[in-house]
Design a protein around this motif. Structure first.
Motif, PDB file in Angstrom:
ATOM      1  N   GLN A   9       0.840  -1.192   0.000  1.00  0.00           N
ATOM      2  CA  GLN A   9       0.000   0.000   0.000  1.00  0.00           C
ATOM      3  C   GLN A   9       0.883   1.253   0.000  1.00  0.00           C
ATOM      4  N   PHE A  88      -1.910   3.075  -9.705  1.00  0.00           N
ATOM      5  CA  PHE A  88      -3.110   2.248  -9.686  1.00  0.00           C
ATOM      6  C   PHE A  88      -3.111   1.297 -10.868  1.00  0.00           C
ATOM      7  N   SER A 104      -6.305  -0.904  -5.250  1.00  0.00           N
ATOM      8  CA  SER A 104      -6.241  -0.080  -4.043  1.00  0.00           C
ATOM      9  C   SER A 104      -5.095   0.938  -4.084  1.00  0.00           C
ATOM     10  N   GLN A 107       1.240   3.848  -2.883  1.00  0.00           N
ATOM     11  CA  GLN A 107       1.780   5.207  -2.757  1.00  0.00           C
ATOM     12  C   GLN A 107       3.300   5.120  -2.639  1.00  0.00           C
TER      13      GLN A 107
ATOM     14  N   LYS B  40      -7.446   7.571   1.999  1.00  0.00           N
ATOM     15  CA  LYS B  40      -6.457   6.514   1.781  1.00  0.00           C
ATOM     16  C   LYS B  40      -6.194   6.276   0.302  1.00  0.00           C
ATOM     17  N   LYS B  41      -6.708   7.147  -0.537  1.00  0.00           N
ATOM     18  CA  LYS B  41      -6.489   7.104  -1.986  1.00  0.00           C
ATOM     19  C   LYS B  41      -7.304   6.040  -2.706  1.00  0.00           C
ATOM     20  N   PHE B  42      -8.215   5.341  -1.998  1.00  0.00           N
ATOM     21  CA  PHE B  42      -9.041   4.364  -2.699  1.00  0.00           C
ATOM     22  C   PHE B  42      -9.951   5.087  -3.692  1.00  0.00           C
ATOM     23  N   LEU B  43      -9.954   4.595  -4.922  1.00  0.00           N
ATOM     24  CA  LEU B  43     -10.791   5.166  -5.976  1.00  0.00           C
ATOM     25  C   LEU B  43     -12.010   4.282  -6.162  1.00  0.00           C
TER      26      LEU B  43
END
Lengths: 112, 116
Positions: A9, A88, A104, A107, B40-43
């Motif tokens: 993550q 992504f 998800s 980063q 949390k950057k979840f799209l």
């Protein structure tokens, strides 16, 4: 429903080190796309992979689609500070008329 | 020229208010989307329209209502805003028949919504 998970993550690397993010789908995909989102920015399309086992390169970035079309990876060689952002993957399930399902995200922080 | 544009870029509002976000694309695409990105950057996809027709409506509260006056525009109206609605909302578009997926998606710059 279809799930697309990415690991790790979060990843911190020293500039010059390599980086890899992995994408795993619970179902077989017809294709997979990769996007990059810079901090404060929006996702931008990088590449699409369609064939089983396909490998594509963009300068220091190498993208791979698994043989079973359920996983993919993005590898960056010798990271630079400009590589900072969230990566992504996004895939569409075979036989589905649904939209892309985004992973998800990973980063990436590159320390100078 | 900006391919996919959104207004406003920032939106700060009180809980309970109603607000709208506008999106326009000049790419001639048939399909437009709304995504929500959390801290949390979840799209997460919310809606998808193809030629003004709603084709995807994920599990989104009824307080969210998309409207597509024409295929170049997809607006998002939110009623009775709640704290949990705070997020970045992205509009996107793609060329494709009935949004069957697999096409490249072009994202707008995002609208940063903060509900106080």
């Amino acid at each position: 429903g279809q799930q697309v998970m990415q690991i790790p993550q979060y990843q911190h690397v020293q500039e010059g080190e390599d980086f890899t993010t992995y994408c795993n789908s619970s179902t077989t995909l017809s294709n997979i796309q990769w996007y990059k989102q810079r901090p404060g920015g929006h996702p931008v399309f990088l590449i699409q992979l369609v064939k089983s086992g396909e490998v594509k390169k963009q300068k220091r970035l190498t993208f791979q689609f698994g043989e079973a079309k359920k996983n993919s990876s993005l590898h960056i060689t010798a990271t630079q500070t400009t590589d900072v952002g969230t990566y992504f993957c996004a895939g569409r399930r075979i036989g589905s008329a649904r939209q892309l399902t985004f992973g998800s995200g990973t980063q990436l922080t590159v320390l100078p | 020229d900006t391919a996919v544009s959104q207004t406003p870029k920032y939106l700060v509002t009180q809980m309970g208010n109603d607000k709208s976000i506008k999106c326009e694309q000049n790419l001639g695409h048939d399909t437009m989307y709304w995504y929500k990105q959390d801290s949390k950057k979840f799209l997460k996809i919310m809606f998808s329209y193809n030629n003004k027709e709603l084709i995807i409506n994920e599990t989104v509260p009824n307080r969210f209502s998309p409207k597509s006056p024409d295929k170049a525009h997809l607006n998002l109206h939110i009623n009775s805003l709640e704290l949990g609605d705070s997020a970045v909302y992205f509009c996107a578009s793609s060329q494709g028949l009935r949004g069957q997926g697999g096409e490249t998606q072009y994202f707008g710059p995002g609208t940063r919504l903060l509900v106080l």
